[in-house]
Design a protein around this motif. Structure first.
Motif, PDB file in Angstrom:
ATOM      1  N   UNK A 234      51.972  17.669 -26.525  1.00 25.93           N
ATOM      2  CA  UNK A 234      52.241  19.380 -26.214  1.00 25.93           C
ATOM      3  C   UNK A 234      51.933  19.260 -24.599  1.00 25.93           C
ATOM      4  N   UNK A 235      50.642  18.609 -24.335  1.00 25.21           N
ATOM      5  CA  UNK A 235      50.502  18.892 -22.812  1.00 25.21           C
ATOM      6  C   UNK A 235      51.333  18.206 -21.821  1.00 25.21           C
ATOM      7  N   UNK A 236      52.369  17.008 -22.375  1.00 20.71           N
ATOM      8  CA  UNK A 236      53.224  16.487 -21.495  1.00 20.71           C
ATOM      9  C   UNK A 236      54.302  17.210 -21.358  1.00 20.71           C
TER      10      UNK A 236
ATOM     11  N   UNK B 177      39.469  16.020 -22.643  1.00 23.23           N
ATOM     12  CA  UNK B 177      40.215  14.591 -23.258  1.00 23.23           C
ATOM     13  C   UNK B 177      41.493  14.685 -23.196  1.00 23.23           C
ATOM     14  N   UNK B 178      42.000  15.365 -24.117  1.00 21.81           N
ATOM     15  CA  UNK B 178      43.463  15.565 -24.654  1.00 21.81           C
ATOM     16  C   UNK B 178      44.365  16.430 -24.010  1.00 21.81           C
ATOM     17  N   UNK B 179      43.703  17.153 -23.246  1.00 19.96           N
ATOM     18  CA  UNK B 179      44.812  18.441 -22.600  1.00 19.96           C
ATOM     19  C   UNK B 179      44.942  19.346 -23.320  1.00 19.96           C
ATOM     20  N   UNK B 180      45.029  19.270 -24.618  1.00 22.11           N
ATOM     21  CA  UNK B 180      45.295  20.567 -25.549  1.00 22.11           C
ATOM     22  C   UNK B 180      44.212  20.535 -26.516  1.00 22.11           C
ATOM     23  N   UNK B 181      43.568  21.833 -26.867  1.00 19.39           N
ATOM     24  CA  UNK B 181      42.489  21.934 -27.785  1.00 19.39           C
ATOM     25  C   UNK B 181      43.119  21.988 -29.006  1.00 19.39           C
ATOM     26  N   UNK B 182      42.577  21.503 -30.065  1.00 20.03           N
ATOM     27  CA  UNK B 182      43.030  21.656 -31.401  1.00 20.03           C
ATOM     28  C   UNK B 182      41.672  21.707 -32.583  1.00 20.03           C
ATOM     29  N   UNK B 183      41.866  22.848 -33.207  1.00 15.81           N
ATOM     30  CA  UNK B 183      40.852  22.948 -34.235  1.00 15.81           C
ATOM     31  C   UNK B 183      41.353  22.683 -35.636  1.00 15.81           C
ATOM     32  N   UNK B 184      40.456  21.909 -36.458  1.00 17.01           N
ATOM     33  CA  UNK B 184      40.753  21.286 -37.789  1.00 17.01           C
ATOM     34  C   UNK B 184      40.036  22.059 -38.696  1.00 17.01           C
ATOM     35  N   UNK B 185      40.521  23.384 -39.284  1.00 15.91           N
ATOM     36  CA  UNK B 185      39.777  24.249 -40.283  1.00 15.91           C
ATOM     37  C   UNK B 185      40.129  24.247 -41.647  1.00 15.91           C
TER      38      UNK B 185
END
Length: 614
Positions: free
Chosen positions: A447-449, A459-467
């Protein structure tokens, strides 16, 4: 009537009745008051019915102003005498409310509570008891001066949201001179906690005219001063670790940088509680990574110089024993044999205990192994068991794998112009797939690319939350993006070439055309000699269009076209060129990194001796 047997007693009773019942003094006063102008008042008074004063009517037989009985019903609570405060707000301060039961103890609580507010100079309570019902009348007299507003000036470091909670004097409260000094000292203590020991505060007030009761506006004028510099750092108790190894970890350490340049070097040389807490954390990590599991770091103790420009910091350290690794064991839910788990341990028995390497090289890889197998909520708890006699620490790993989960849905947040499907096609996990931490991280990088978003994760460019999803064995992947400007503004650029002097280029386009992730660009180029007779001329128009997912498929399409014209110094000679390119590529089925490519190119060139030709 029979004669009185006791003559002295009878005479006394007659005298008392004559003295209290005689209306002569009252009638004389009434006669004098009612004489008209020019008519002398009569020196004698005759008892007449029109000048006899009327006595106040006696209260009803059931009304009493004496103490009501306990438990009587309160029908009304009346507030009187207020000029500045709101009656309803004052009523909310009382325990005695309408439809409540009367209690002398609770009434005393109400009076004390009103006194503690400091709003009133006089508090009186009238109790009316009528037919078993009680009416409480609070007669209040407000303080003489009230505060209309409180404002701050000169506060650059701390905003009003930090300063106002420190004040007891606020808008709508009575002015108390002794409280002004307390509030000023409270603000000064707040600045001291931030490392500003030279803060000074002046309080000024301005009266409002023609307002009753008296009201004023308070101004807290703050002179913050400069932050204190660190003069010396003392370490007490470090016998096994060198002082130089600890000092180099600290950002808050003495420096010879001038005051005006301190801000250019971050926190170096400046005292601030947050910087000191960070330094203490760095020192603690150093001890953990060198085998000192039971160390303690206290402080720092702060000593401020007399001129309040410098501080000395003193840390007290209890190092404890230095430990080495002993044996390790795995307990709980194991999805692979213990022998394979032991091979994932990256330390040997007898190595010095290192907490950072323990997590980075052993614990995190084991967690990733479980998460890639679908156990998104796995818990791994290392329990160290130090042996002070041997100087070793045995570690037991307790694993709770949790449920095997699948992806319920994928949510995208933060995109305003970019279409959802443009971002979703970069996510490798689809609803119904088994959860995998590696695939989630790969999706973040993809996604960031795309080049259309600003970083929301370091670290990864795009934040992700696992809920957790709607069921215990499902999860929701929530990606958060922040769009950046993808429009290429028509800002001209300049460059210098010896043969053409100045070259002007003007681009315009976008890298996210209509939110579809497509690139559309047009660029024009012209030289400064194009209008000069006999000078070399050159101009260029370039157009290209890129769609990485043509028609929603995995087909990559790139289309470009350009037209150039060049006329050198040789008179009568000109060259023009028109060219179009088409590139297509598609991934090879079954091959992850292989692609099939198709390149098509067509062009037309013309050379003329009589000027430009189309």
């Amino acid at each position: 009537m029979s004669p009185c047997k006791r003559q002295p007693l009878c005479l006394l009773i007659a005298f008392v009745l004559l003295f209290f019942v005689s209306p002569t003094p009252t009638i004389a006063a009434s006669t004098k008051k009612n004489t008209t102008k020019g008519t002398p008042a009569s020196s004698t008074s005759q008892p007449t019915s029109q000048h006899t004063p009327k006595r106040p009517p006696p209260p009803p037989p059931n009304v009493s102003t004496s103490e009501p009985p306990e438990g009587a019903l309160i029908t009304k609570v009346v507030i009187k005498g207020l000029q500045f405060l709101d009656k309803e707000k004052v009523k909310k301060m009382l325990f005695n409310q309408q439809s409540g039961s009367y209690s002398k103890k609770i009434l005393r609580w109400d009076i004390n509570r009103l006194k503690r507010t400091g709003y009133f100079s006089s508090i009186k309570v009238q109790k009316i008891y009528d037919a078993g019902l009680v009416t409480l009348v609070f007669i209040l007299r407000e303080q003489g001066t009230w505060i209309r507003g409180v404002y701050f000036k000169g506060n650059k470091l701390l905003g009003e949201e930090h300063l106002r909670p420190r004040l007891a004097l606020r808008a709508g409260t009575p002015f108390r001179r002794e409280q002004v000094e307390k509030d000023a000292q409270s603000i000064i203590k707040l600045y001291h906690s931030q490392g500003y020991f030279r803060t000074r505060i002046t309080v000024k007030g301005s009266w409002l005219k023609n307002v009753q009761p008296k009201q004023l506006i308070l101004w807290f004028i703050i002179k913050e001063g400069k932050p204190a510099r660190i003069r010396r750092i003392h370490l007490r108790g470090n016998t096994q670790v060198k002082r130089s190894n600890l000092i180099k970890l600290l950002d808050s350490r003495p420096t010879n940088i001038p005051d005006g340049l301190l801000g250019l070097f971050g926190s170096r040389g400046i005292y601030h509680p947050s910087f000191v807490a960070r330094d203490r954390y760095f020192m603690s990590n150093y001890y953990y990574d060198h085998g000192f599991m039971n160390h303690r770091i206290k402080g720092p103790r702060i000593e401020v110089s007399k001129d309040r420009r410098f501080v000395d910091l003193t840390y007290t350290i209890q190092e404890g024993m230095k430990y080495v690794y002993g044996v390790s064991a795995f307990m709980g839910d194991l999805i692979i044999p213990r022998d394979k788990l032991r091979k994932m341990i990256k330390y040997e028995t007898g190595d010095v205990f290192n907490r950072t390497q323990l997590y980075q090289k052993t614990i995190y890889p084991i967690l990733r192994l479980y998460q890639d197998a679908g156990y998104a909520f796995v818990r791994l708890k290392p329990v160290p068991q130090p042996n002070a006699m041997m100087g070793t620490v045995n570690i037991q790993y307790y694993i709770n794998k949790g449920p095997l989960v699948t992806v319920e849905k994928v949510e995208i947040k933060g995109n305003k112009e970019t279409k959802d499907h443009v971002i979703r096609r970069a996510v490798t996990l689809k609803p119904g797939d088994r959860y995998s931490a590696t695939k989630v991280a790969y999706s973040q990088r993809r996604i960031f690319a795309l080049g259309m978003f600003l970083p929301t994760d370091q670290r990864m460019g795009v934040k992700v939350d696992v809920v957790r999803g709607s069921k215990p064995n499902t999860v929701v992947l929530r990606f958060t993006v922040r769009e950046k400007l993808t429009l290429v503004l028509p800002v001209p650029s300049f460059s210098y070439l010896p043969d053409f002097e100045w070259v002007f280029a003007l681009p315009i386009g976008t890298t996210n055309f209509m939110g579809l992730g497509q690139t559309l660009m047009v660029r024009g180029l012209v030289t400064s000699r194009d209008l000069l007779e006999g000078a070399p001329k050159y101009w260029n128009i370039f157009f290209y269009f890129i769609d990485p997912h043509f028609l929603g498929s995995d087909l990559y399409l790139s289309l470009s076209a350009y037209r150039t014209y060049f006329e050198p110094l040789i008179a009568g000679f000109a060259r023009s060129r028109l060219e179009t390119k088409l590139n297509l590529s598609h991934p090879v089925p079954g091959w992850k990194w292989a692609r099939m490519r198709l390149h098509w190119r067509v062009g037309q060139a013309e050379i003329s001796t009589g000027g430009e030709q189309d």
